[in-house]
Design an enzyme around this catalytic site. Structure first.
Site, PDB file in Angstrom:
ATOM      1  N   HIS A   1      37.697  45.294  43.315  1.00 36.60           N
ATOM      2  CA  HIS A   1      37.951  44.666  42.015  1.00 36.60           C
ATOM      3  C   HIS A   1      37.156  43.352  41.904  1.00 36.60           C
ATOM      4  O   HIS A   1      37.724  42.250  41.832  1.00 36.60           O
ATOM      5  CB  HIS A   1      39.450  44.389  41.925  1.00 36.60           C
ATOM      6  CG  HIS A   1      39.994  44.071  40.581  1.00 36.60           C
ATOM      7  ND1 HIS A   1      39.452  43.107  39.762  1.00 36.60           N
ATOM      8  CD2 HIS A   1      41.036  44.588  39.907  1.00 36.60           C
ATOM      9  CE1 HIS A   1      40.165  43.046  38.652  1.00 36.60           C
ATOM     10  NE2 HIS A   1      41.135  43.940  38.719  1.00 36.60           N
TER      11      HIS A   1
ATOM     12  N   GLU B   1      33.883  46.800  38.679  1.00 35.88           N
ATOM     13  CA  GLU B   1      34.578  47.248  39.880  1.00 35.88           C
ATOM     14  C   GLU B   1      34.111  48.642  40.306  1.00 35.88           C
ATOM     15  O   GLU B   1      34.310  49.608  39.585  1.00 35.88           O
ATOM     16  CB  GLU B   1      36.085  47.283  39.604  1.00 35.88           C
ATOM     17  CG  GLU B   1      36.598  46.023  38.914  1.00 35.88           C
ATOM     18  CD  GLU B   1      38.018  46.177  38.372  1.00 35.88           C
ATOM     19  OE1 GLU B   1      38.803  46.943  38.953  1.00 35.88           O
ATOM     20  OE2 GLU B   1      38.326  45.536  37.362  1.00 35.88           O
TER      21      GLU B   1
HETATM   22  C1  BG6 Z   1      41.716  45.800  35.975  1.00 35.61           C
HETATM   23  C2  BG6 Z   1      42.483  46.790  35.164  1.00 35.61           C
HETATM   24  O1  BG6 Z   1      41.047  46.464  36.999  1.00 35.61           O
HETATM   25  O2  BG6 Z   1      42.605  44.845  36.533  1.00 35.61           O
HETATM   26  C3  BG6 Z   1      43.285  46.056  34.097  1.00 35.61           C
HETATM   27  O3  BG6 Z   1      41.580  47.720  34.577  1.00 35.61           O
HETATM   28  C4  BG6 Z   1      44.169  44.999  34.718  1.00 35.61           C
HETATM   29  O4  BG6 Z   1      44.058  46.992  33.355  1.00 35.61           O
HETATM   30  C5  BG6 Z   1      43.313  44.095  35.576  1.00 35.61           C
HETATM   31  O5  BG6 Z   1      44.804  44.259  33.706  1.00 35.61           O
HETATM   32  C6  BG6 Z   1      44.092  43.004  36.293  1.00 35.61           C
HETATM   33  O6  BG6 Z   1      45.151  43.512  37.016  1.00 35.61           O
HETATM   34  P1  BG6 Z   1      46.130  42.565  37.787  1.00 35.61           P
HETATM   35  O7  BG6 Z   1      47.230  43.471  38.306  1.00 35.61           O
HETATM   36  O8  BG6 Z   1      45.350  41.923  38.898  1.00 35.61           O
HETATM   37  O9  BG6 Z   1      46.630  41.545  36.790  1.00 35.61           O
END
Ligand code: BG6
Length: 316
Positions: free
Chosen positions: A169, A273
């Site tokens: 991510h 990502e």
């Molecule tokens: C992204 C998702 O990878 O991560 C989103 O596609 C999400 O939907 C974002 O809001 C952040 O996620 P988190 O759980 O770290 O707040």
């Protein structure tokens, strides 16, 4: 381990809130930091000491909240694509240093790396009843490239396969989101998380940003480029074993709703990502999956002031 007179290439030290972190330093001047919490890269700097990843000024470096920024590992579930907590649990577990990892079949040119390992606890087995070993190698290449290799093995003795989804991510630091474009995802199909994961087809133009985006591009090329015009910098992602690519920016409203994210910080970050989401990976007992991400940051001026995206995408 020291390479220069006073440079330690791999150093274990204390980070924010006393959490253990590893600092990697490459002789050319680039560096990276990895927290054992989440097995998460939180910094990647080029040889000028410029930070290339975004970490929120409001990031909470405290379990159980995952660190907002850097490169969280989403495993064994991407986002809410399953019954587990969002993005699975690997990003809020304490990983260990793997002092004796199984060798890599290919010889890596990098000598600056750290190997981490995550195995499920009894508590983890209650929420995801599968035995696994997740080995992560984070390496800095001689030119300052950042390389992450994940090896996930099914170690169960019960003869049962398991399936998972996965993402690196990555939060890239960008000068101004409205000046950024992404090349390599044109004309691809994507699932739009903002429209009930419905499937659409992207238009022929490079992707630019003027509002919230949360899309999972499917079966993407192995190379994607993020062009930051203001910084005159291009990030190149190369990936292997990870067919999908998620593009996320929360924009202003969602930014305000996140406690660990500054109201205006959406302007200075973009998540692209490398992921395996649409088709979950299935491993039988004894089987291993590998997913690799390589990141480079090159000055756009390399292409005589005018970046030719085709060159970036096609060059090796
Ligand atoms: C992204 C998702 O990878 O991560 C989103 O596609 C999400 O939907 C974002 O809001 C952040 O996620 P988190 O759980 O770290 O707040």
């Amino acid at each position: 381990m020291a390479m220069g007179s006073d440079m330690v290439p791999v150093e274990l030290c204390k980070g924010i809130n006393g959490l253990d972190k590893i600092v990697l330093r490459e002789s050319g001047g680039s560096s990276a930091e990895v927290y054992l919490y989440g097995g998460q890269v939180t910094s990647w700097k080029n040889d000028h000491g410029e930070e290339l990843l975004f970490v929120s000024s409001k990031a909470i470096f405290k379990p159980p909240k995952a660190i907002r920024g850097g490169i969280p590992i989403c495993f064994p579930q991407f986002a809410s694509h399953g019954g587990l907590e969002s993005h699975g649990f690997a990003r809020n577990r304490i990983w260990s240093i793997d002092s004796d990892p199984p060798s890599f079949p290919t010889v890596s040119s990098s000598k600056v790396f750290i190997d981490l390992i995550l195995k499920p606890t009894e508590e983890d087995m209650k929420i995801w009843p599968h035995s696994f070993e997740f080995r992560l190698r984070v390496a800095l290449g001689p030119g300052g490239d950042l390389m992450l290799t994940s090896r996930i093995r099914n170690t169960s003795a019960d003869g049962k396969p398991f399936s998972f989804t996965f993402a690196y991510h990555t939060y890239f630091s960008v000068s101004d989101i409205s000046e950024v474009r992404v090349e390599g995802l044109e004309t691809l199909d994507y699932l739009d998380n903002l429209q009930n994961k419905e499937r659409f087809t992207e238009q022929g133009d490079a992707i630019t940003f003027e509002s919230e985006i949360d899309k999972i591009y499917l079966s993407t090329p192995t190379k994607i480029a993020i062009l930051d015009h203001e910084k005159k910098r291009t990030f190149v992602l190369r990936k292997d074993g990870l067919p999908d690519a998620v593009v996320w920016n929360p924009w202003d409203k969602k930014a305000k709703a996140m406690a660990d994210f500054g109201d205006d910080e959406y302007k200075h970050m973009l998540c692209v990502e490398a992921a395996a989401v649409e088709k979950p990976i299935t491993l039988k007992p004894g089987e291993e999956w590998r997913g690799r991400l390589e990141l480079s940051a090159v000055p756009s001026s390399y292409c005589s002031g005018q970046l030719d995206p085709q060159k970036v995408l096609l060059s090796s």
